[in-house]
Design an enzyme around this catalytic site. Structure first.
Site, PDB file in Angstrom:
ATOM      1  N   PHE A   1     -14.543  48.862  -4.240  1.00 29.48           N
ATOM      2  CA  PHE A   1     -15.138  47.859  -3.344  1.00 29.48           C
ATOM      3  C   PHE A   1     -15.694  46.655  -4.089  1.00 29.48           C
ATOM      4  CE2 PHE A   1     -19.107  49.889  -4.645  1.00 29.48           C
ATOM      5  CZ  PHE A   1     -19.986  48.828  -4.672  1.00 29.48           C
TER       6      PHE A   1
ATOM      7  N   CYS B   1     -18.558  46.888 -12.873  1.00 28.60           N
ATOM      8  CA  CYS B   1     -18.229  47.897 -13.884  1.00 28.60           C
ATOM      9  C   CYS B   1     -18.622  47.410 -15.275  1.00 28.60           C
ATOM     10  CB  CYS B   1     -16.742  48.182 -13.865  1.00 28.60           C
ATOM     11  SG  CYS B   1     -15.782  46.711 -14.175  1.00 28.60           S
TER      12      CYS B   1
ATOM     13  N   GLU C   1     -24.258  56.863 -13.786  1.00 30.53           N
ATOM     14  CA  GLU C   1     -23.938  55.485 -13.388  1.00 30.53           C
ATOM     15  C   GLU C   1     -24.591  55.249 -12.033  1.00 30.53           C
ATOM     16  OE1 GLU C   1     -19.993  54.404 -11.959  1.00 30.53           O
ATOM     17  OE2 GLU C   1     -20.155  52.494 -13.005  1.00 30.53           O
TER      18      GLU C   1
HETATM   19  P1  NAD Z   1     -14.710  54.949  -5.691  1.00 28.19           P
HETATM   20  O1  NAD Z   1     -14.230  55.772  -6.821  1.00 28.19           O
HETATM   21  O2  NAD Z   1     -15.617  55.579  -4.689  1.00 28.19           O
HETATM   22  O3  NAD Z   1     -13.465  54.396  -4.846  1.00 28.19           O
HETATM   23  C1  NAD Z   1     -12.389  53.724  -5.465  1.00 28.19           C
HETATM   24  C2  NAD Z   1     -11.143  53.892  -4.616  1.00 28.19           C
HETATM   25  O4  NAD Z   1     -10.814  55.274  -4.541  1.00 28.19           O
HETATM   26  C3  NAD Z   1     -11.310  53.415  -3.172  1.00 28.19           C
HETATM   27  O5  NAD Z   1     -10.117  52.774  -2.776  1.00 28.19           O
HETATM   28  C4  NAD Z   1     -11.555  54.701  -2.396  1.00 28.19           C
HETATM   29  O6  NAD Z   1     -11.075  54.647  -1.058  1.00 28.19           O
HETATM   30  C5  NAD Z   1     -10.786  55.735  -3.189  1.00 28.19           C
HETATM   31  N1  NAD Z   1     -11.417  57.062  -3.185  1.00 28.19           N
HETATM   32  C6  NAD Z   1     -12.740  57.351  -3.042  1.00 28.19           C
HETATM   33  N2  NAD Z   1     -12.933  58.692  -3.138  1.00 28.19           N
HETATM   34  C7  NAD Z   1     -11.722  59.247  -3.356  1.00 28.19           C
HETATM   35  C8  NAD Z   1     -11.274  60.607  -3.548  1.00 28.19           C
HETATM   36  N3  NAD Z   1     -12.114  61.623  -3.526  1.00 28.19           N
HETATM   37  N4  NAD Z   1      -9.957  60.809  -3.747  1.00 28.19           N
HETATM   38  C9  NAD Z   1      -9.082  59.770  -3.781  1.00 28.19           C
HETATM   39  N5  NAD Z   1      -9.467  58.475  -3.601  1.00 28.19           N
HETATM   40  C10 NAD Z   1     -10.753  58.216  -3.392  1.00 28.19           C
HETATM   41  O7  NAD Z   1     -15.370  53.641  -6.312  1.00 28.19           O
HETATM   42  P2  NAD Z   1     -16.150  52.472  -5.569  1.00 28.19           P
HETATM   43  O8  NAD Z   1     -17.480  52.988  -5.109  1.00 28.19           O
HETATM   44  O9  NAD Z   1     -15.270  51.800  -4.572  1.00 28.19           O
HETATM   45  O10 NAD Z   1     -16.337  51.447  -6.775  1.00 28.19           O
HETATM   46  C11 NAD Z   1     -17.357  51.562  -7.721  1.00 28.19           C
HETATM   47  C12 NAD Z   1     -16.899  52.319  -8.948  1.00 28.19           C
HETATM   48  O11 NAD Z   1     -15.767  51.689  -9.515  1.00 28.19           O
HETATM   49  C13 NAD Z   1     -17.947  52.336 -10.042  1.00 28.19           C
HETATM   50  O12 NAD Z   1     -17.964  53.614 -10.610  1.00 28.19           O
HETATM   51  C14 NAD Z   1     -17.460  51.306 -11.035  1.00 28.19           C
HETATM   52  O13 NAD Z   1     -17.885  51.469 -12.363  1.00 28.19           O
HETATM   53  C15 NAD Z   1     -15.993  51.495 -10.918  1.00 28.19           C
HETATM   54  N6  NAD Z   1     -15.272  50.328 -11.398  1.00 28.19           N
HETATM   55  C16 NAD Z   1     -14.672  50.423 -12.616  1.00 28.19           C
HETATM   56  C17 NAD Z   1     -13.999  49.327 -13.121  1.00 28.19           C
HETATM   57  C18 NAD Z   1     -13.348  49.389 -14.465  1.00 28.19           C
HETATM   58  O14 NAD Z   1     -12.668  48.455 -14.792  1.00 28.19           O
HETATM   59  N7  NAD Z   1     -13.498  50.434 -15.241  1.00 28.19           N
HETATM   60  C19 NAD Z   1     -13.920  48.143 -12.381  1.00 28.19           C
HETATM   61  C20 NAD Z   1     -14.536  48.095 -11.142  1.00 28.19           C
HETATM   62  C21 NAD Z   1     -15.216  49.202 -10.645  1.00 28.19           C
END
Ligand code: NAD
Length: 501
Positions: A153, A285, A386
């Site tokens: 998101f 992130c 985190e």
């Molecule tokens: P999230 O892991 O909850 O969701 C990411 C995606 O995965 C979404 O599209 C979601 O619908 C899907 N998803 C969620 N739960 C799932 C599951 N159990 N099985 C399969 N798919 C699933 O992450 P978020 O809350 O949307 O974003 C924040 C996180 O993303 C933070 O941990 C942040 O550090 C990370 N992030 C990392 C980077 C990087 O480059 N390393 C960049 C941006 C964000």
């Protein structure tokens, strides 16, 4: 009576999917704390339709010349450039980040599109003439076919643009599953790319949650999966999709440290800590969530950080003069607030308390002000987990070595920063530190589009980073051709292993 919120549909085969999805989700304006849209959540039928659309056009898209692909990229770039404001407003409305920050993520996304405009040069292979008598060898990089991207998101435009412009420029077709919390930006991107001349089916968007993701990453026609999100989900995606024989890059969460050495310019370091800690309400992130103050500068540095954090203006991201917007959902806001309470109960010193924030005219928004903890220790949950919110932890270290040990013992390894005036210390640090991206007097060292982005440890599962040269490698596979055109000397069959002559 209120009006029914607009429904965001999937984008499949060049048009909005007109059938009903079995499930729908809410999309909030986090500053107002109310539902502004609904989003269709796809089941297996929609995923299947999107992958079929992508597969049907795959061969045709691979045959489109490099020059033509590049021209479509250039046209897409022009559209993005001219509609930045519209895209930024859409991001702010659903995510909450301030407009300037939304514009910043669009700029970084456009840079990846600009990189992808160079595809005729990027996808060149190598050629060796006369590797044996009358024999030439060359290598080419060919697209994989249908590839998928799953995005978080916190960067609803930039992170999708880390993936699909390069994948598509390389000749792949793409199915994007953006975050269900702020899905509108990806719809604009898909529609604008189609307007730029991208054939139907080359870029598809399916909305949904984990059920959608599981259908996508196990679909037999999906050849590769790029994922960006939290570490537990990244681990699940990597394990599941590699088990299905797919190529996977899964970027996870982070706990980015900023080490401040005693010789650093403390004003500059405090500015950097507050900008990188509270920008986008800490929902980045690459946010700095831990400052390691190498003594004796701890007291002075904390005072400077606290003064700056207290002066931040929290409010609706669409309003001028606001530094920090709301958190993305009420649930996430509650989770972050609970961490602050746990930090206090575990004995960390809360020098800036953002819990009682009031935002005029926006009583229902998902608000939390900046929080700064001092004297945090490595066992506390505010350090180990985190949090992904406006919570900055300061740890004190007695020496450079202790600071480096602390960073290297942390299981995440996304970004890290060092603040110092000592070139020798900086050189040693960038060699010793275990993280994928290192900033020297730079708090958020996000590489430009012509390098690649990725962490170490629990911040990345897979071998390649995203975008840049690694992106081209990830979305293509190598083929090596060995050819002999001259009439061979007819000496009869030879069952020996081919050797050079
Ligand atoms: P999230 O892991 O909850 O969701 C990411 C995606 O995965 C979404 O599209 C979601 O619908 C899907 N998803 C969620 N739960 C799932 C599951 N159990 N099985 C399969 N798919 C699933 O992450 P978020 O809350 O949307 O974003 C924040 C996180 O993303 C933070 O941990 C942040 O550090 C990370 N992030 C990392 C980077 C990087 O480059 N390393 C960049 C941006 C964000």
């Amino acid at each position: 009576m209120g009006t029914t919120p607009e429904l965001i549909r999937h984008f499949i085969d060049g048009k909005p999917w007109d059938r009903e999805s079995e499930r729908e989700g809410d999309v909030f304006d986090p500053a107002a704390g109310r539902v502004i849209r609904r989003v269709a959540l796809s089941g297996t039928a929609e995923v299947r339709a999107a992958v079929e659309a992508a597969k049907a056009v795959s061969e045709r898209w691979q045959d489109v010349s490099l020059t033509r692909r590049a021209r479509i990229m250039f046209a897409f770039r022009e559209i993005l450039e001219s509609r930045r404001t519209q895209l930024a407003r859409t991001i702010t409305q659903e995510h909450g980040k301030v407009l300037d920050d939304a514009a910043g993520e669009i700029a970084r996304g456009i840079e990846v599109v600009e990189f992808a405009c160079g595809i005729p040069h990027l996808q060149k292979g190598e050629h060796s003439e006369q590797v044996s008598t009358d024999v030439d060898t060359w290598s080419v990089r060919q697209p994989l076919g249908v590839v998928a991207g799953i995005t978080p998101f916190n960067f609803p435009a930039m992170v999708p643009m880390w993936m699909f412009p390069i994948a598509i420029a390389c000749g792949n077709t793409f199915v994007l599953k953006p975050s269900e919390r702020d899905p509108s930006a990806s719809m604009l991107l898909a529609e604008w790319f189609a307007e730029a001349g991208l054939p139907d089916g080359v870029l598809n968007v399916v909305h949904g949650d984990r059920h959608t993701v599981d259908a996508l990453i196990t679909h037999p026609d999906v050849r590769a999966v790029s994922f960006v999100g939290s570490t537990p989900v990244a681990r699940h995606i990597y394990a599941t999709a590699t088990n299905e024989g797919k190529r996977v890059q899964a970027l996870g969460g982070a706990k980015n440290h900023m080490v401040v050495l005693p010789d650093a310019d403390l004003d500059r370091a405090a500015d950097a800590a507050v900008s990188a800690g509270f920008g986008s309400a800490g929902e980045r992130c690459m946010a700095v969530s831990v400052v390691v103050a190498v003594e004796p500068v701890g007291d002075a540095l904390v005072a400077k950080i606290a003064k700056r954090a207290e002066s931040l203006v929290v409010g609706d991201g669409q309003t001028d003069g606001v530094d920090m917007g709301p958190l993305v959902t009420g649930q996430h806001c509650h989770r972050v607030r609970t961490y602050v309470e746990t930090g206090v109960s575990q004995g960390a010193e809360l020098v800036v308390d953002g819990r009682d924030i009031d935002v005029a005219d926006r009583p229902d928004g998902f608000w939390l002000g900046p929080n700064v903890f001092d004297h945090v220790t490595p066992e506390m949950s505010v350090y180990t987990d985190e949090i992904f919110g406006p919570v900055l932890c300061v740890l004190r270290a007695e020496s450079y070595d202790e600071a480096v040990r602390l960073v290297n013992d942390n299981p995440y390894g996304n970004g890290v920063a060092l603040f110092t005036r000592d070139g020798g210390a900086a050189r040693l640090f960038q060699r010793q530190i275990e993280a994928g991206m290192v900033g020297i007097n730079v708090p958020i060292p996000v590489p430009m589009a012509f390098h690649s982005f990725g962490g170490w440890g629990e911040s990345l599962f897979g071998d390649t980073h995203v975008y840049g040269p690694d992106g081209v490698r990830f979305y293509t596979r190598a083929k090596v051709v060995t050819a002999q055109w001259a009439d061979p000397h007819l000496a009869g069959p030879d069952l020996g292993f081919p050797t050079n002559r």
